[in-house]
Write a protein that holds these residues in place. Structure first.
Motif, PDB file in Angstrom:
ATOM      1  N   ASN A   1       0.263   7.110  -8.430  1.00 59.36           N
ATOM      2  CA  ASN A   1      -1.007   6.423  -8.211  1.00 59.36           C
ATOM      3  C   ASN A   1      -0.923   5.285  -7.197  1.00 59.36           C
ATOM      4  O   ASN A   1      -1.925   4.619  -6.921  1.00 59.36           O
ATOM      5  N   GLY A   2       0.278   5.046  -6.669  1.00 58.90           N
ATOM      6  CA  GLY A   2       0.422   4.071  -5.605  1.00 58.90           C
ATOM      7  C   GLY A   2       0.388   2.620  -6.027  1.00 58.90           C
ATOM      8  O   GLY A   2      -0.094   1.767  -5.276  1.00 58.90           O
ATOM      9  N   TYR A   3       0.911   2.323  -7.230  1.00 59.10           N
ATOM     10  CA  TYR A   3       0.913   0.947  -7.723  1.00 59.10           C
ATOM     11  C   TYR A   3       2.336   0.432  -7.934  1.00 59.10           C
ATOM     12  O   TYR A   3       3.238   1.184  -8.296  1.00 59.10           O
ATOM     13  N   ILE A   4       2.500  -0.869  -7.737  1.00 61.16           N
ATOM     14  CA  ILE A   4       3.698  -1.590  -8.158  1.00 61.16           C
ATOM     15  C   ILE A   4       3.282  -2.530  -9.277  1.00 61.16           C
ATOM     16  O   ILE A   4       2.305  -3.276  -9.148  1.00 61.16           O
ATOM     17  N   TYR A   5       4.011  -2.496 -10.387  1.00 57.45           N
ATOM     18  CA  TYR A   5       3.743  -3.356 -11.539  1.00 57.45           C
ATOM     19  C   TYR A   5       4.855  -4.383 -11.681  1.00 57.45           C
ATOM     20  O   TYR A   5       6.029  -4.055 -11.495  1.00 57.45           O
ATOM     21  N   ILE A   6       4.496  -5.609 -12.035  1.00 57.44           N
ATOM     22  CA  ILE A   6       5.487  -6.637 -12.346  1.00 57.44           C
ATOM     23  C   ILE A   6       5.183  -7.259 -13.699  1.00 57.44           C
ATOM     24  O   ILE A   6       4.019  -7.400 -14.087  1.00 57.44           O
ATOM     25  N   ALA A   7       6.236  -7.612 -14.416  1.00 55.58           N
ATOM     26  CA  ALA A   7       6.120  -8.296 -15.710  1.00 55.58           C
ATOM     27  C   ALA A   7       6.603  -9.723 -15.522  1.00 55.58           C
ATOM     28  O   ALA A   7       7.792  -9.950 -15.269  1.00 55.58           O
ATOM     29  N   SER A   8       5.693 -10.686 -15.641  1.00 59.80           N
ATOM     30  CA  SER A   8       6.015 -12.098 -15.462  1.00 59.80           C
ATOM     31  C   SER A   8       5.761 -12.852 -16.757  1.00 59.80           C
ATOM     32  O   SER A   8       4.717 -12.680 -17.387  1.00 59.80           O
ATOM     33  N   TRP A   9       6.703 -13.710 -17.122  1.00 59.53           N
ATOM     34  CA  TRP A   9       6.666 -14.382 -18.422  1.00 59.53           C
ATOM     35  C   TRP A   9       5.344 -15.124 -18.665  1.00 59.53           C
ATOM     36  O   TRP A   9       4.707 -14.949 -19.689  1.00 59.53           O
ATOM     37  N   ALA A  10       4.918 -15.951 -17.731  1.00 62.48           N
ATOM     38  CA  ALA A  10       3.673 -16.685 -17.918  1.00 62.48           C
ATOM     39  C   ALA A  10       2.563 -16.151 -17.022  1.00 62.48           C
ATOM     40  O   ALA A  10       1.463 -16.689 -17.017  1.00 62.48           O
ATOM     41  N   GLY A  11       2.854 -15.106 -16.266  1.00 63.31           N
ATOM     42  CA  GLY A  11       1.851 -14.523 -15.381  1.00 63.31           C
ATOM     43  C   GLY A  11       1.339 -13.189 -15.866  1.00 63.31           C
ATOM     44  O   GLY A  11       0.551 -12.528 -15.210  1.00 63.31           O
TER      45      GLY A  11
ATOM     46  N   LYS B   1      -1.850  -2.393  -5.375  1.00 63.97           N
ATOM     47  CA  LYS B   1      -1.981  -1.061  -4.772  1.00 63.97           C
ATOM     48  C   LYS B   1      -1.279  -1.093  -3.424  1.00 63.97           C
ATOM     49  O   LYS B   1      -1.839  -1.525  -2.406  1.00 63.97           O
ATOM     50  N   TYR B   2      -0.023  -0.650  -3.400  1.00 59.60           N
ATOM     51  CA  TYR B   2       0.776  -0.823  -2.197  1.00 59.60           C
ATOM     52  C   TYR B   2       0.357   0.098  -1.059  1.00 59.60           C
ATOM     53  O   TYR B   2       0.780  -0.086   0.079  1.00 59.60           O
ATOM     54  N   THR B   3      -0.517   1.051  -1.343  1.00 60.99           N
ATOM     55  CA  THR B   3      -1.001   1.930  -0.291  1.00 60.99           C
ATOM     56  C   THR B   3      -2.213   1.347   0.440  1.00 60.99           C
ATOM     57  O   THR B   3      -2.629   1.889   1.472  1.00 60.99           O
ATOM     58  N   ASP B   4      -2.788   0.254  -0.093  1.00 62.39           N
ATOM     59  CA  ASP B   4      -3.924  -0.382   0.566  1.00 62.39           C
ATOM     60  C   ASP B   4      -3.478  -1.130   1.819  1.00 62.39           C
ATOM     61  O   ASP B   4      -2.328  -1.589   1.909  1.00 62.39           O
ATOM     62  N   PHE B   5      -4.403  -1.312   2.752  1.00 65.99           N
ATOM     63  CA  PHE B   5      -4.082  -2.021   3.989  1.00 65.99           C
ATOM     64  C   PHE B   5      -3.799  -3.496   3.725  1.00 65.99           C
ATOM     65  O   PHE B   5      -2.869  -4.077   4.289  1.00 65.99           O
TER      66      PHE B   5
END
Length: 206
Positions: free
Chosen positions: A22-32, A38-42
């Motif tokens: 689906n063209g996404y990068i996910y991050i897990a941040s403690w307080a975020g 969407k890394y495929t977006d311009f």
């Protein structure tokens, strides 16, 4: 609406996972909390991925998603519960398997199946509460937790076993398991704060 992040030092990013389909990068941040881009977006922009609240693991907000939630009504609060916050808004891990997204938090683990959330509840005491890392095979979810490397059935999220320092006849170097990696031959690697262990999940030995 979003509560302020308590202190900048706690906004550490513990994990990252790529959804290639689906063209996404996910991050897990403690307080975020959990966020994606969407890394495929311009000109991609990070967006919040809403997680259930502590008291609502399979309740009114179990169908919140990036496409449907309102930033005006959704309360994102990673503060401790005694201050009105949610441990479930403090993620350690994100693991993507097909269309399923797993999130390990300070209140157990969440599963997004594309429609709704399911939750593995933190149990307290010498039981899995903090889910630091996640991996899976075709039948089980494996979690690195504060109570060892734990195995859960994908079918109903029921816990099968936990391997830790007290496992018999031989245990892991420590019960604090911060990373897990599954090999194709049925062996699970478990990284702890006192070294690594190898678990034969088929024969239930360390």
């Amino acid at each position: 609406y979003f509560y302020p992040i308590p202190v900048a030092e706690k906004n550490v990013t513990y994990d990252i996972s790529v959804d290639i389909d689906n063209g996404y990068i996910y991050i897990a941040s403690w307080a975020g909390m959990l966020r994606r881009i969407k890394y495929t977006d311009f000109n991609p922009i990070w967006e919040l991925v809403p997680l259930p609240e502590d008291i609502d693991s399979i309740g009114d907000e179990d169908e919140i998603s990036c496409a449907s939630f309102s930033s005006q009504s959704y309360v994102y609060n990673p503060q401790d519960p005694q201050y009105g916050g949610n441990h479930n808004h403090k993620p350690y891990a994100v693991h993507i398997e097909g269309d399923v997204i797993w999130v390990g938090t300070a209140n157990g683990a969440d599963k997004w199946d594309g429609t709704s959330w399911s939750h593995i509840q933190a149990q307290g005491g010498f039981n899995p509460s903090n889910f630091y890392d996640l991996t899976s095979d075709s039948t089980y979810l494996y979690a690195g937790t504060n109570a060892g490397a734990c195995q859960y059935r994908l079918s109903d999220l029921g816990r099968v076993d936990c391997w830790n320092y007290y496992s018999s006849p031989e245990g892991l170097p420590s019960s604090w398991v911060y990373s897990v990696a599954m090999l194709s031959n049925g062996f699970l690697y478990a990284g702890t704060n006192y070294g690594a262990g190898v678990i034969d999940v088929v024969n239930d030995t360390v």
